[in-house]
Design an enzyme around this catalytic site. Structure first.
Site, PDB file in Angstrom:
ATOM      1  N   TYR A   1      77.051  19.865  86.178  1.00 20.62           N
ATOM      2  CA  TYR A   1      78.195  19.129  85.617  1.00 20.62           C
ATOM      3  C   TYR A   1      79.465  19.505  86.383  1.00 20.62           C
ATOM      4  O   TYR A   1      79.415  20.261  87.358  1.00 20.62           O
ATOM      5  CB  TYR A   1      78.302  19.391  84.119  1.00 20.62           C
TER       6      TYR A   1
ATOM      7  N   ARG B   1      65.131  24.722  71.582  1.00 18.81           N
ATOM      8  CA  ARG B   1      64.250  23.735  70.957  1.00 18.81           C
ATOM      9  C   ARG B   1      63.548  24.278  69.712  1.00 18.81           C
ATOM     10  O   ARG B   1      63.345  23.557  68.746  1.00 18.81           O
ATOM     11  CB  ARG B   1      63.211  23.247  71.973  1.00 18.81           C
TER      12      ARG B   1
ATOM     13  N   GLN C   1      81.426  23.845  72.982  1.00 19.95           N
ATOM     14  CA  GLN C   1      81.197  23.876  74.428  1.00 19.95           C
ATOM     15  C   GLN C   1      82.000  22.743  75.056  1.00 19.95           C
ATOM     16  O   GLN C   1      81.718  21.563  74.826  1.00 19.95           O
ATOM     17  CB  GLN C   1      79.728  23.717  74.789  1.00 19.95           C
TER      18      GLN C   1
ATOM     19  N   ARG D   1      78.841  28.977  80.525  1.00 18.51           N
ATOM     20  CA  ARG D   1      77.405  28.781  80.749  1.00 18.51           C
ATOM     21  C   ARG D   1      77.183  28.558  82.240  1.00 18.51           C
ATOM     22  O   ARG D   1      77.841  27.712  82.855  1.00 18.51           O
ATOM     23  CB  ARG D   1      76.885  27.591  79.949  1.00 18.51           C
TER      24      ARG D   1
END
Length: 375
Positions: A183, A343, A111, A231
């Site tokens: 971001y 997770r 990524q 993403r």
């Protein structure tokens, strides 16, 4: 075995069917999404990082997306132990990661990431480098820097292209662009952080210009069949409830531009994959993206957890296993194509095979301790 049990077995088996994108075939529909780990001293991934990814590949994960790796720019990250994707030593480390994952039967994308104005000022490893963003505006809407010049924009695009070329040369199976969560790439999309009046700012269409040029440049460099994922998210690190694309029409316009630029896969980040994205439809974010583009989509957001992933950070608590009935039904209905497990997979490298084999009672529950070790 009852008819209901037989149906559940069949639905579970759907998770473990191969999936092909261009010339890439995945062993299952399960994806390990990018999760920041920062276990790479001086940005160089070592044997422990390679083993960490390999464990997921040999336990049934079809596609691994590495934690965000930094392009070659001094303000790309705020943490010196985040792995970089430039420099001979780091790239040699990544070559070993690829070898290990492939040997275990998995596929892997890096990524590619730049924090933009989400990076705190004076952060390591280059505290003298100013944080950069489209308008010098941070995620809270405060002017804390100068707008990027066109030369800086061109240099950042080239750094992304260089990273994508490295990825292909090293044997990675594709790349993912971090275009979510506030971001750098997402900062160009969002009107709060992009107030430019040149060709990179303005209405929604114009705010996609940076990403369009970035994707087109990568596509030209890696060829027509090398998978490019992006993403995306509505939510930002500073605001979990913001929804810039607040209608299906806006989402359709936004996605159309990215498809035309060359995106193959949309990785659709939400806090809860099952929540309807818009009124009047049960489709989640990934479902809408699939409907509007017919491109491969990855659903993500608290998969396999009995509590949403954000509370694991804000409240510092763990989470148990949640049944996958709703997820499996949505997958069967082709609402999305791939399922990213974050997770839950971080806590238990064998999560996928335990699901496949019906050993749910053996799954290791997520706890905050999982964040401080490379299990």
């Amino acid at each position: 075995m009852s008819n209901h049990q037989k149906q559940q077995v069949q639905l579970t088996e759907n998770l473990f069917q191969p999936y092909t994108i261009h010339n890439l075939t995945l062993q299952s529909r399960i994806v390990m999404p990018a999760m920041g780990r920062a276990f790479s001293p001086d940005g160089v991934p070592g044997s422990d990082v390679a083993a960490y990814y390999r464990r997921r590949a040999e336990n049934g994960v079809g596609l691994i997306i590495t934690e965000g790796v930094t392009i070659d720019h001094p303000a790309a990250t705020s943490e010196p132990r985040v792995p970089r994707f430039h420099g001979e030593e780091a790239l040699n480390g990544w070559a070993e990661v690829v070898r290990q994952v492939h040997e275990a039967g998995g596929k892997i994308f890096p990524q590619l990431w730049h924090m933009g104005m989400a990076r705190p000022a004076r952060s390591q490893p280059y505290p003298e480098a100013p944080s950069i963003g489209p308008s010098g505006i941070d995620l809270e809407g405060k002017l804390t820097g100068a707008p990027m010049t066109e030369e800086e924009i061109a240099n950042i695009i080239q750094a992304f292209v260089d990273a994508a070329v490295h990825a292909k040369r090293l044997g990675f199976d594709g790349i993912e662009i971090q275009g979510a969560h506030g971001y750098l790439v997402d900062q160009f999309f969002w009107d709060r952080t992009n107030t430019r009046t040149d060709r990179y700012g303005g209405d929604l269409f114009k705010r996609t210009q940076f990403a369009t040029e970035l994707i087109q440049a990568i596509r030209a460099a890696v060829g027509p069949d090398y998978p490019i994922s992006i993403r995306l998210s509505q939510w930002k690190m500073s605001d979990y409830y913001v929804k810039p694309l607040d209608t299906p029409d806006k989402l359709e316009l936004f996605l159309k531009v990215l498809v035309e630029a060359g995106v193959d896969i949309f990785h659709c980040s939400t806090r809860r994959f099952w929540e309807p994205e818009y009124d009047g439809s049960e489709l989640g974010f990934a479902g809408w993206v699939k409907k509007l583009t017919d491109k491969p989509t990855i659903a993500v957001g608290s998969v396999g957890l009995d509590d949403e992933f954000t509370s694991l950070y804000t409240e510092g608590k763990g989470a148990g296993h949640k049944d996958l009935d709703d997820l499996l039904h949505r997958l069967e209905q082709e609402e999305f194509d791939l399922v990213a497990v974050g997770r839950a997979l971080l806590a238990d490298p064998a999560w996928a095979v335990k699901i496949r084999d019906g050993r749910v009672n053996e799954i290791q529950a997520f706890s905050p301790e999982a964040l401080v070790t490379l299990l």
